[in-house]
Design a protein around this motif. Structure first.
Motif, PDB file in Angstrom:
ATOM      1  N   UNK A   1      -6.343  -7.241  -1.363  1.00 48.33           N
ATOM      2  CA  UNK A   1      -5.072  -7.530  -1.983  1.00 48.33           C
ATOM      3  C   UNK A   1      -3.973  -6.917  -1.107  1.00 48.33           C
ATOM      4  N   UNK A   2      -2.960  -7.727  -0.816  1.00 48.97           N
ATOM      5  CA  UNK A   2      -1.855  -7.270   0.024  1.00 48.97           C
ATOM      6  C   UNK A   2      -0.532  -7.649  -0.607  1.00 48.97           C
ATOM      7  N   UNK A   3       0.460  -6.862  -0.323  1.00 50.94           N
ATOM      8  CA  UNK A   3       1.811  -7.137  -0.784  1.00 50.94           C
ATOM      9  C   UNK A   3       2.799  -6.608   0.230  1.00 50.94           C
ATOM     10  N   UNK A   4       4.055  -6.565  -0.200  1.00 54.66           N
ATOM     11  CA  UNK A   4       5.139  -6.150   0.683  1.00 54.66           C
ATOM     12  C   UNK A   4       6.106  -5.239  -0.059  1.00 54.66           C
ATOM     13  N   UNK A  90       6.332  -6.602  -3.872  1.00 59.02           N
ATOM     14  CA  UNK A  90       6.115  -7.983  -4.281  1.00 59.02           C
ATOM     15  C   UNK A  90       4.725  -8.381  -3.811  1.00 59.02           C
ATOM     16  N   UNK A  91       4.027  -9.130  -4.695  1.00 60.51           N
ATOM     17  CA  UNK A  91       2.733  -9.679  -4.302  1.00 60.51           C
ATOM     18  C   UNK A  91       1.520  -8.891  -4.750  1.00 60.51           C
ATOM     19  N   UNK A 103      -2.812   3.006  -2.181  1.00 65.15           N
ATOM     20  CA  UNK A 103      -1.877   2.030  -1.624  1.00 65.15           C
ATOM     21  C   UNK A 103      -1.511   2.506  -0.221  1.00 65.15           C
ATOM     22  N   UNK A 104      -1.928   1.733   0.779  1.00 65.81           N
ATOM     23  CA  UNK A 104      -1.630   2.072   2.177  1.00 65.81           C
ATOM     24  C   UNK A 104      -0.377   1.296   2.560  1.00 65.81           C
ATOM     25  N   UNK A 105       0.673   2.040   2.896  1.00 67.82           N
ATOM     26  CA  UNK A 105       1.982   1.428   3.092  1.00 67.82           C
ATOM     27  C   UNK A 105       2.490   1.704   4.505  1.00 67.82           C
ATOM     28  N   UNK A 106       2.966   0.646   5.154  1.00 68.43           N
ATOM     29  CA  UNK A 106       3.569   0.795   6.472  1.00 68.43           C
ATOM     30  C   UNK A 106       2.599   1.290   7.507  1.00 68.43           C
ATOM     31  N   UNK A 107       3.027   2.266   8.287  1.00 65.77           N
ATOM     32  CA  UNK A 107       2.230   2.752   9.413  1.00 65.77           C
ATOM     33  C   UNK A 107       1.303   3.897   9.071  1.00 65.77           C
ATOM     34  N   UNK A 167      -1.288  -2.403   1.477  1.00 68.99           N
ATOM     35  CA  UNK A 167      -2.690  -2.786   1.333  1.00 68.99           C
ATOM     36  C   UNK A 167      -3.298  -1.984   0.200  1.00 68.99           C
ATOM     37  N   UNK A 168      -4.072  -2.655  -0.624  1.00 69.74           N
ATOM     38  CA  UNK A 168      -4.694  -2.035  -1.796  1.00 69.74           C
ATOM     39  C   UNK A 168      -6.141  -1.694  -1.479  1.00 69.74           C
ATOM     40  N   UNK A 169      -6.517  -0.442  -1.732  1.00 68.22           N
ATOM     41  CA  UNK A 169      -7.902  -0.007  -1.585  1.00 68.22           C
ATOM     42  C   UNK A 169      -8.367   0.484  -2.952  1.00 68.22           C
ATOM     43  N   UNK A 170      -9.225  -0.314  -3.573  1.00 69.02           N
ATOM     44  CA  UNK A 170      -9.712   0.034  -4.909  1.00 69.02           C
ATOM     45  C   UNK A 170     -10.710   1.188  -4.837  1.00 69.02           C
ATOM     46  N   UNK A 171     -10.740   2.025  -5.869  1.00 67.25           N
ATOM     47  CA  UNK A 171     -11.725   3.121  -5.900  1.00 67.25           C
ATOM     48  C   UNK A 171     -13.111   2.573  -6.215  1.00 67.25           C
ATOM     49  N   UNK A 172     -14.108   3.426  -6.051  1.00 68.47           N
ATOM     50  CA  UNK A 172     -15.468   3.048  -6.430  1.00 68.47           C
ATOM     51  C   UNK A 172     -15.512   2.751  -7.928  1.00 68.47           C
ATOM     52  N   UNK A 173     -16.411   1.883  -8.315  1.00 64.96           N
ATOM     53  CA  UNK A 173     -16.595   1.586  -9.736  1.00 64.96           C
ATOM     54  C   UNK A 173     -17.418   2.686 -10.386  1.00 64.96           C
TER      55      UNK A 173
END
Length: 181
Positions: A1-4, A90-91, A103-107, A167-173
């Protein structure tokens, strides 16, 4: 999943809204540099009044820009930063993310999602009737539904600007649903 990232905002003084900035700097373990809510322990006035030694799980406030579209359809004009958020996206379905999502954002900045924003009556002071638009009840379950964004803590610092990818990094279930923080 990605957004801006569509906007970034901060305020060094207690105020409901936060002015938009060309960039903000996230500081690991603290929040947004120069923002009144940055710190290891709680900084929101209501939380400080309850227990000023509690950890600050509300270092960064994020709102999905799609909320503003929904509010406009209900007759409310709201712009980025006006609900006190630091990062507008958004997104990404922010409200649908589980606790612990990164949430990994930018650089290289990384925010760990801690929970849902619990909106208060200040929203109605900003615009009459707005609280009813961002807090409601699920028609089937009767549970409270909060739509005013999510909160997080900064795991890795860095600069964040409008236009940066998220960029979204989901945790372990098993995933834990977001609760108010």
């Amino acid at each position: 999943m990605r957004g801006t990232v569509t906007a970034v905002s901060s305020n060094g003084e207690y105020a409901f809204s936060k002015p938009n900035r060309p960039a903000i700097t996230l500081l690991a373990g603290l929040g947004v540099e120069g923002d009144v809510h940055a710190g290891v322990t709680v900084k929101h006035r209501s939380r400080v009044a309850q227990d000023p030694t509690r950890p600050n799980l509300r270092q960064v406030h994020l709102i999905h820009e799609e909320l503003f579209d929904d509010l406009a359809a209900a007759g409310h004009t709201v712009a980025s930063g006006e609900l006190g958020e630091n990062i507008t996206t958004r997104g990404i379905d922010l409200l649908g993310l589980p606790a612990g999502t990164l949430l990994r954002i930018g650089r290289g900045a990384v925010i760990e999602v801690t929970g849902l924003r619990n909106p208060c009556l200040q929203i109605d002071a900003f615009q009459n009737g707005l609280l009813k638009q961002v807090v409601g009840r699920d028609e089937e379950t009767g549970e409270v539904v909060r739509k005013a964004g999510i909160m997080g803590v900064v795991r890795t610092g860095g600069e964040v600007r409008p236009g940066d990818p998220v960029e979204v990094e989901l945790p372990d279930e098993p995933h834990r649903p977001l609760q108010k923080v």
